[in-house]
Design a protein around this motif. Structure first.
Motif, short mmCIF file in Angstrom:
data_model
loop_
_atom_site.label_atom_id
_atom_site.label_comp_id
_atom_site.label_asym_id
_atom_site.label_seq_id
_atom_site.Cartn_x
_atom_site.Cartn_y
_atom_site.Cartn_z
N ARG A 1 -2.95 -0.09 0.35
CA ARG A 1 -1.61 -0.44 0.92
C ARG A 1 -0.64 0.62 0.76
O ARG A 1 0.19 1.24 1.58
CB ARG A 1 -1.08 -1.66 0.38
N ARG A 2 -0.79 1.36 -0.42
CA ARG A 2 0.14 2.56 -0.86
C ARG A 2 -0.17 3.70 0.02
O ARG A 2 0.86 4.30 0.38
CB ARG A 2 -0.01 2.80 -2.20
N SER B 1 -4.62 -2.55 -3.31
CA SER B 1 -2.99 -2.22 -3.70
C SER B 1 -3.11 -0.69 -3.30
O SER B 1 -2.03 -0.11 -2.61
CB SER B 1 -2.94 -2.32 -5.27
N GLN B 2 -4.13 -0.01 -3.86
CA GLN B 2 -3.97 1.49 -3.34
C GLN B 2 -4.20 1.70 -2.03
O GLN B 2 -3.54 2.89 -1.35
CB GLN B 2 -5.15 2.35 -4.04
N TYR C 1 3.20 0.14 2.21
CA TYR C 1 4.03 0.87 1.31
C TYR C 1 4.03 2.40 1.45
O TYR C 1 4.61 3.01 0.90
CB TYR C 1 3.61 0.54 -0.30
#
Length: 237
Positions: free
Chosen positions: A117-118, A114-115, A123
């Motif tokens: 991707r951000r 998730s991190q 994202y």
């Protein structure tokens, strides 16, 4: 292949976690020398850091602050400390997330992905570091660094939010209420003296830079940072 720097002094846990992340497609570098974590970070240039809090020599908060002077890459803490204050301290020192031990490896993997991707993936915003500029003063809010006339100092997360709020209104007064609102989601539970503490800390940091006169108190109204772009009085004015 994206790389991860794992800073964990429990050798068994570090080995198991590194093996799990490697099986899932990451290149993992496990720190062996806890005296030179920043040097290793600079050499490895990882895409993400997994950091324990309790470390030999210096704790994870210290190394997080050091890394933030060089990079805005994601930093995730993994720690047996599970108090809310520990998590707040991690975020204030520049971390992006906090995972408590014992943890499920699947949760760590999901948070890592998730991190990433951000920060780098679908994202992510345009990969250009955010700067807030006022004359010779530059704030890097993502890595909590304030520069003035070729000098620099590290800030905590709350200090960076405070400085950014003031610099955004350069030359204009920002009320105490507005500052509290920006620094804390629910300022009703924050002691009014807490803002005084942060103002004092920021003044101390400005003094380190030779810019202590930039921040002014406007009695009964709030605070302001002088507009250095339009000032003709030079440094500190």
């Amino acid at each position: 292949m994206q790389s991860i720097l794992l800073v964990e002094d429990d050798a068994k846990l570090a080995g198991l976690l590194a093996a799990y992340l490697t099986r899932n497609g990451f290149q993992v570098q496990v720190t062996g020398d806890f005296r030179h974590v920043l040097d290793e970070f600079v050499e490895v240039k990882p895409d993400l850091v997994l950091m324990d809090v309790n470390l030999p020599q210096y704790d994870g908060y210290y190394w997080c602050r050091q890394i933030r002077t060089h990079s805005i890459c994601p930093i995730l803490f993994i720690s047996a400390r599970d108090s809310g204050m520990d998590q707040i301290m991690a975020l204030e020192h520049g971390a992006d997330d906090y995972i408590t031990k014992p943890f499920q490896y699947e949760v760590v993997l999901a948070k890592v992905r998730s991190q990433l991707r951000r920060a780098y993936g679908s994202y992510a915003a345009v990969q250009q570091e955010v700067k807030v500029k006022n004359g010779p003063m530059i704030l890097y809010p993502e890595r909590f660094v304030l520069e003035y006339d070729e000098r620099s100092t590290e800030l905590t997360q709350k200090e960076a939010i405070l400085v950014e709020a003031l610099m955004a209104k350069e030359g204009r007064v920002v009320s105490r209420e507005k500052l509290l609102e920006q620094m804390w989601e629910d300022q009703h539970f924050i002691d009014d003296n807490t803002l005084n503490v942060y103002i004092t800390r920021v003044r101390r940091k400005l003094k380190e830079l030779g810019a202590e006169e930039i921040l002014e108190t406007v009695r009964g109204a709030g605070y302001r940072v002088l507009d250095l772009d339009s000032s003709s009085q030079g440094k500190g004015k």
